[in-house]
Design an enzyme around this catalytic site. Structure first.
Site, PDB file in Angstrom:
ATOM      1  N   SER A 234       0.753  -2.755  -4.352  1.00  0.00           N
ATOM      2  CA  SER A 234       0.303  -1.394  -4.055  1.00  0.00           C
ATOM      3  C   SER A 234       1.190  -0.623  -3.083  1.00  0.00           C
ATOM      4  O   SER A 234       1.005   0.579  -2.908  1.00  0.00           O
ATOM      5  CB  SER A 234      -1.136  -1.415  -3.521  1.00  0.00           C
ATOM      6  OG  SER A 234      -1.203  -2.105  -2.283  1.00  0.00           O
ATOM      7  N   LYS A 279      -8.494   2.274   2.055  1.00  0.00           N
ATOM      8  CA  LYS A 279      -7.168   2.663   2.531  1.00  0.00           C
ATOM      9  C   LYS A 279      -7.182   4.048   3.173  1.00  0.00           C
ATOM     10  O   LYS A 279      -6.431   4.305   4.124  1.00  0.00           O
ATOM     11  CB  LYS A 279      -6.162   2.595   1.386  1.00  0.00           C
ATOM     12  CG  LYS A 279      -5.886   1.163   0.944  1.00  0.00           C
ATOM     13  CD  LYS A 279      -4.798   1.059  -0.103  1.00  0.00           C
ATOM     14  CE  LYS A 279      -4.514  -0.419  -0.406  1.00  0.00           C
ATOM     15  NZ  LYS A 279      -3.387  -0.596  -1.338  1.00  0.00           N
TER      16      LYS A 279
END
Length: 340
Positions: A234, A279
């Protein structure tokens, strides 16, 4: 009741609480992690410093016990995932960790490739061998090869791709033997294995491994990316931006604290990831001013849409920017006025 009785009851309760904390449920808990500056992690030879920062964002992921399960149920920004949504069928913890680290390697390689091509710098790749992701129980490779092993030669054939390896082994018959040379922990080893049928129809034979190609980028100037035990793909977008910034004149950050997430393809396309809500919280807690989120070509359930909703919910001033490609991010950064 006597003091002795209360003490004994307390000790029994304490033992039960401690013991139950080691009983894991078939779930994983995802929590907000942190936003980590990339400049200390990535070093391009001769690259200059930036006044701002590009940051990767992480999610804290762990096995759920009864207490973390209940905490996640009551928390808005903790999520529960069934074990089979995280790990492949019959995948061991070791195999899962190796797979995550290999995806990180692929992510770094794609980021380096895209950044160097965008900056007009030379790059090539050295083939290291076939990377073993896992071994199948009951097959010849089980117990002989380990996840993370790097097969460099089969019989007298030097391996130059995973496809070449599969084609060679596929040309053999059950019962035939092959000799493998492989690297493990920087040491070269050798083993001879028989081929065995994969399925009931007995149409395919092999040794029972899942595999992928393993390559090393060769660049000028040299680049080092020290991710240690960070796994997963990611961080690809943010790696690309940091490497590009160090390769080129000027400061792409313009003095801003810039976080983000998204996989990076060889062609520069940004892909979706898991844990986007966590996140966003992590980036906001770390003081990020801008966050790049995968747009998924405008999909209504895209990472960007989820990120935007989360940002509004936590009332952050952080700007959420949708991106489909690394060019989208670079073009956006060009529009920013430099912080002085």
């Amino acid at each position: 009741m006597s003091r002795k009785y209360y003490m004994r009851s307390f000790l029994i309760a304490a033992v039960l609480i401690i013991a139950s904390s080691f009983y894991y449920l078939p779930y994983y808990v995802a929590k907000p992690g942190m936003a980590q500056e990339l400049e200390p992690i990535i070093n391009v030879e001769g690259g200059d410093d930036a006044s701002g920062s590009f940051m990767l964002t992480t999610v804290r992921m762990g096995r759920a016990n009864i207490y973390s399960y209940m905490a996640a149920k009551m928390s808005k920004y903790q999520e529960l995932y069934p074990e089979n949504a995280i790990k492949s069928e019959n995948e061991s913890d070791e195999e899962y960790n190796v797979r995550q680290l290999h995806m990180m390697d692929d992510s770094k390689n794609n980021a380096i490739k895209v950044a160097y091509e965008k900056a007009g710098k030379p790059i090539s790749f050295q083939y290291l061998g076939v990377y073993v992701l896992n071994t199948l129980k009951g097959m010849p490779a089980y117990g002989e090869l380990k996840p993370g092993d790097q097969i460099t030669r089969v019989d007298e054939l030097k391996i130059e791709s995973a496809k070449q390896f599969m084609d060679y082994v596929g040309s053999k018959n059950p019962g035939d033997k092959i000799t493998l040379k492989f690297k493990r922990d920087s040491k070269t080893k050798q083993t001879t294995l028989p081929l065995k049928n994969f399925d009931r129809d007995k149409k395919r034979a092999g040794i029972g491994i899942s595999l992928d190609d393993h390559e090393k980028p060769i660049t000028e100037p040299a680049v080092k990316v020290n991710t240690e035990q960070i796994g997963g793909p990611s961080a690809g977008l943010m790696f690309t931006l940091e490497i590009f910034n160090q390769l080129t004149d000027g400061d792409t950050t313009k003095g801003y604290q810039i976080a983000g997430t998204g996989t990076m393809s060889e062609s520069g396309e940004v892909g979706p990831i898991g844990g986007i809500k966590q996140k966003i919280v992590a980036a906001d807690n770390s003081g990020a001013q801008i966050f790049f989120a995968p747009n998924e070509k405008g999909n209504k359930q895209s990472n960007y849409r989820q990120a935007l909703a989360t940002a509004e919910d936590i009332e952050t001033d952080m700007k959420i920017v949708p991106v489909d490609t690394v060019d989208d991010a670079l073009n956006y950064l060009e529009t920013l006025k430099e912080i002085r």
